[in-house]
Design a protein around this motif. Sequence first.
Motif, PDB file in Angstrom:
ATOM      1  N   UNK A  43      -2.596  -0.207  -4.758  1.00  0.00           N
ATOM      2  CA  UNK A  43      -2.003   1.312  -4.209  1.00  0.00           C
ATOM      3  C   UNK A  43      -0.630   1.603  -4.566  1.00  0.00           C
ATOM      4  N   UNK A  44      -0.359   2.736  -5.326  1.00  0.00           N
ATOM      5  CA  UNK A  44       0.828   2.986  -5.676  1.00  0.00           C
ATOM      6  C   UNK A  44       1.004   4.511  -5.327  1.00  0.00           C
ATOM      7  N   UNK A  45       2.184   4.973  -5.410  1.00  0.00           N
ATOM      8  CA  UNK A  45       2.770   6.241  -5.167  1.00  0.00           C
ATOM      9  C   UNK A  45       4.244   6.306  -4.547  1.00  0.00           C
ATOM     10  N   UNK A  46       4.723   7.730  -4.227  1.00  0.00           N
ATOM     11  CA  UNK A  46       6.139   7.679  -3.902  1.00  0.00           C
ATOM     12  C   UNK A  46       6.398   6.953  -2.514  1.00  0.00           C
ATOM     13  N   UNK A  47       7.714   7.078  -2.068  1.00  0.00           N
ATOM     14  CA  UNK A  47       7.732   6.604  -0.915  1.00  0.00           C
ATOM     15  C   UNK A  47       7.566   7.361   0.301  1.00  0.00           C
ATOM     16  N   UNK A  48       7.146   6.992   1.556  1.00  0.00           N
ATOM     17  CA  UNK A  48       6.625   7.721   2.752  1.00  0.00           C
ATOM     18  C   UNK A  48       5.413   8.700   2.405  1.00  0.00           C
ATOM     19  N   UNK A  49       4.746   8.234   1.617  1.00  0.00           N
ATOM     20  CA  UNK A  49       3.155   8.961   1.341  1.00  0.00           C
ATOM     21  C   UNK A  49       2.384   8.703   2.178  1.00  0.00           C
ATOM     22  N   UNK A  50       2.199   7.496   2.750  1.00  0.00           N
ATOM     23  CA  UNK A  50       1.180   6.941   3.642  1.00  0.00           C
ATOM     24  C   UNK A  50       0.289   6.029   3.177  1.00  0.00           C
ATOM     25  N   UNK A  51       0.976   5.173   2.172  1.00  0.00           N
ATOM     26  CA  UNK A  51       0.340   4.063   1.294  1.00  0.00           C
ATOM     27  C   UNK A  51       0.057   2.969   2.211  1.00  0.00           C
ATOM     28  N   UNK A  52       1.110   2.461   3.001  1.00  0.00           N
ATOM     29  CA  UNK A  52       0.866   1.036   4.010  1.00  0.00           C
ATOM     30  C   UNK A  52       0.056   1.602   5.230  1.00  0.00           C
ATOM     31  N   UNK A  53       0.177   2.839   5.733  1.00  0.00           N
ATOM     32  CA  UNK A  53      -0.788   3.291   6.866  1.00  0.00           C
ATOM     33  C   UNK A  53      -2.191   3.264   6.476  1.00  0.00           C
ATOM     34  N   UNK A  54      -2.462   3.916   5.230  1.00  0.00           N
ATOM     35  CA  UNK A  54      -3.798   3.949   4.626  1.00  0.00           C
ATOM     36  C   UNK A  54      -4.316   2.365   4.665  1.00  0.00           C
ATOM     37  N   UNK A  55      -3.653   1.505   3.840  1.00  0.00           N
ATOM     38  CA  UNK A  55      -4.004   0.082   3.787  1.00  0.00           C
ATOM     39  C   UNK A  55      -4.275  -0.451   5.264  1.00  0.00           C
ATOM     40  N   UNK A  56      -3.483  -0.198   6.162  1.00  0.00           N
ATOM     41  CA  UNK A  56      -3.664  -0.874   7.390  1.00  0.00           C
ATOM     42  C   UNK A  56      -4.988  -0.184   8.026  1.00  0.00           C
ATOM     43  N   UNK A  57      -5.233   1.208   7.903  1.00  0.00           N
ATOM     44  CA  UNK A  57      -6.403   1.538   8.623  1.00  0.00           C
ATOM     45  C   UNK A  57      -7.639   1.053   7.858  1.00  0.00           C
ATOM     46  N   UNK A  58      -7.660   0.629   6.580  1.00  0.00           N
ATOM     47  CA  UNK A  58      -8.869  -0.051   6.142  1.00  0.00           C
ATOM     48  C   UNK A  58      -8.737  -1.487   6.348  1.00  0.00           C
ATOM     49  N   UNK A  76       7.799  -0.146   3.928  1.00  0.00           N
ATOM     50  CA  UNK A  76       7.426  -1.412   4.244  1.00  0.00           C
ATOM     51  C   UNK A  76       6.524  -1.554   3.086  1.00  0.00           C
ATOM     52  N   UNK A  77       6.096  -2.732   2.777  1.00  0.00           N
ATOM     53  CA  UNK A  77       4.932  -3.115   1.811  1.00  0.00           C
ATOM     54  C   UNK A  77       4.081  -3.976   2.676  1.00  0.00           C
ATOM     55  N   UNK A  78       2.872  -3.812   2.836  1.00  0.00           N
ATOM     56  CA  UNK A  78       1.788  -4.648   3.343  1.00  0.00           C
ATOM     57  C   UNK A  78       1.843  -5.870   2.662  1.00  0.00           C
ATOM     58  N   UNK A  79       1.856  -6.949   3.359  1.00  0.00           N
ATOM     59  CA  UNK A  79       1.691  -8.111   2.612  1.00  0.00           C
ATOM     60  C   UNK A  79       0.169  -8.665   2.277  1.00  0.00           C
ATOM     61  N   UNK A  80       0.163  -8.867   0.895  1.00  0.00           N
ATOM     62  CA  UNK A  80      -1.130  -9.373   0.288  1.00  0.00           C
ATOM     63  C   UNK A  80      -1.587 -10.647   1.279  1.00  0.00           C
ATOM     64  N   UNK A 101     -22.108  -8.889  -3.138  1.00  0.00           N
ATOM     65  CA  UNK A 101     -21.173  -8.852  -2.195  1.00  0.00           C
ATOM     66  C   UNK A 101     -19.819  -8.794  -2.878  1.00  0.00           C
ATOM     67  N   UNK A 102     -18.815  -7.935  -2.385  1.00  0.00           N
ATOM     68  CA  UNK A 102     -17.761  -7.935  -2.759  1.00  0.00           C
ATOM     69  C   UNK A 102     -16.729  -8.200  -1.838  1.00  0.00           C
ATOM     70  N   UNK A 103     -15.513  -8.463  -2.245  1.00  0.00           N
ATOM     71  CA  UNK A 103     -14.219  -8.515  -1.247  1.00  0.00           C
ATOM     72  C   UNK A 103     -13.277  -7.592  -1.786  1.00  0.00           C
ATOM     73  N   UNK A 104     -12.789  -6.711  -1.284  1.00  0.00           N
ATOM     74  CA  UNK A 104     -11.794  -5.784  -1.708  1.00  0.00           C
ATOM     75  C   UNK A 104     -10.424  -6.152  -1.103  1.00  0.00           C
ATOM     76  N   UNK A 105      -9.585  -6.354  -2.218  1.00  0.00           N
ATOM     77  CA  UNK A 105      -8.257  -6.729  -1.927  1.00  0.00           C
ATOM     78  C   UNK A 105      -7.337  -5.764  -2.247  1.00  0.00           C
ATOM     79  N   UNK A 106      -6.452  -5.208  -0.933  1.00  0.00           N
ATOM     80  CA  UNK A 106      -5.578  -4.097  -1.333  1.00  0.00           C
ATOM     81  C   UNK A 106      -4.133  -4.585  -1.636  1.00  0.00           C
ATOM     82  N   UNK A 107      -3.709  -4.140  -2.653  1.00  0.00           N
ATOM     83  CA  UNK A 107      -2.334  -4.443  -2.745  1.00  0.00           C
ATOM     84  C   UNK A 107      -1.146  -3.304  -2.584  1.00  0.00           C
ATOM     85  N   UNK A 108      -0.279  -3.430  -1.876  1.00  0.00           N
ATOM     86  CA  UNK A 108       0.596  -2.493  -1.447  1.00  0.00           C
ATOM     87  C   UNK A 108       1.599  -2.533  -2.418  1.00  0.00           C
TER      88      UNK A 108
END
Length: 383
Positions: A43-58, A76-80, A101-108
């Motif tokens: 997950x990439x993008x500018x600062x303060x666009x909601x990347x970490x909150x999107x990852x936390x929600x999922x 902040x960066x959500x720790x893998x 069966x898959x395991x989705x790993x989100x990288x902040x």
Amino acid sequence: MEPRFPTRSSTNLMQHFLLLRSQLTDTDMDYERPNVETIKCVVVGDNAVGKTRLICARACNATLTQYQLLATHVPTVWAIDQYRVCQEVLERSRDVVDDVSVSLRLWDTFGDHHKDRRFAYGRSDVVVLCFSIANPNSLYHVKTMWYPEIKHFCPRAPVILVGCQLDLRYADLEAVNRARRPLARKSELVSNSPSCLPVCKVLLPNTTRSCMRAVLEYLYMGRFCSRSDLDAMELIVLANRLCLPHLVALTELYTVTVLTESAMMGTDIDGDVLIYLDMAQFHGAQQLTGWCLHHICTNYNSVCRKFPREMKAKSTENQDYFEKHRWPPVWYLKEDDHYQRARKEREKEDYLYQRRQCKRKWLFWNLPSSPNSNSPSGSSAII
């Protein structure tokens, strides 16, 4: 003299061995499962666009309150490592897609443009590119900065563009940024009552007291109250900003009723309908948009005669809709024109025929006279 090494008791060694084993087990617990495909999503993008909150929600199934939303923003960066140390996060990452069966790993990642993110792009299966709907600059950076970087480090990975912060689309960004500072500095009382709690002041531009009162009456009493000083189009704009589709629909019904009554009383509403059409389309009032299009198409000729410039200034989609649904339609006008020309030609032919009939002379013949008649000639003619 033999060298001395640090020694541990057998109990301490056993505890240390079990601790290492548990950590290794937790680290590789998901890789040891057979028939589980690991999907790495960066997950990439500018600062303060909601990347970490999107990852936390999922990943964590966590939602933030309004107080947390307006609190001071800390990049902040959500720790893998959460997938390795938290069993709940690991379980939520697993899913079944097309019987696999898959395991989705989100990288902040951090959004600073000058930092190096090549460590995160390695072996990426998919990249989620985020931007803020409330910040046009973040969308501009998608094309100028982020997309070239993604194609440089992982050219074969598919890219998914995600717009975040939809709730801040029509908000005053300066007010929101001020509210993100410590709340004690920007708090004020709603009224002079000491029982009221301090809240953040968020400005709603172009909003009158009557529209705000109509919104509050709808929220607290569940009904729409019309007033003489109420601007229906302004209320539609405010209700759309606050994500109140039912209130938008009620206001559309009220607007159509007022316009219909005015038209029945003989008031010219064509100019108002043209203005309402643009506003309704911009703010998502679909029912009012349909009614305005129907009114313009039904009275197409009169509207074009009175407002030629406004009709030409409409969008291409509206122009195409007018040409397709206008009344009378083009084919009818062509047939009517052909009929009128044929009628005029027929009337002209009938007129010429009547004139020719009037110029003709009548001829009368007398019957043959009897032998005993004393007239010198047996017949006569009068022209």
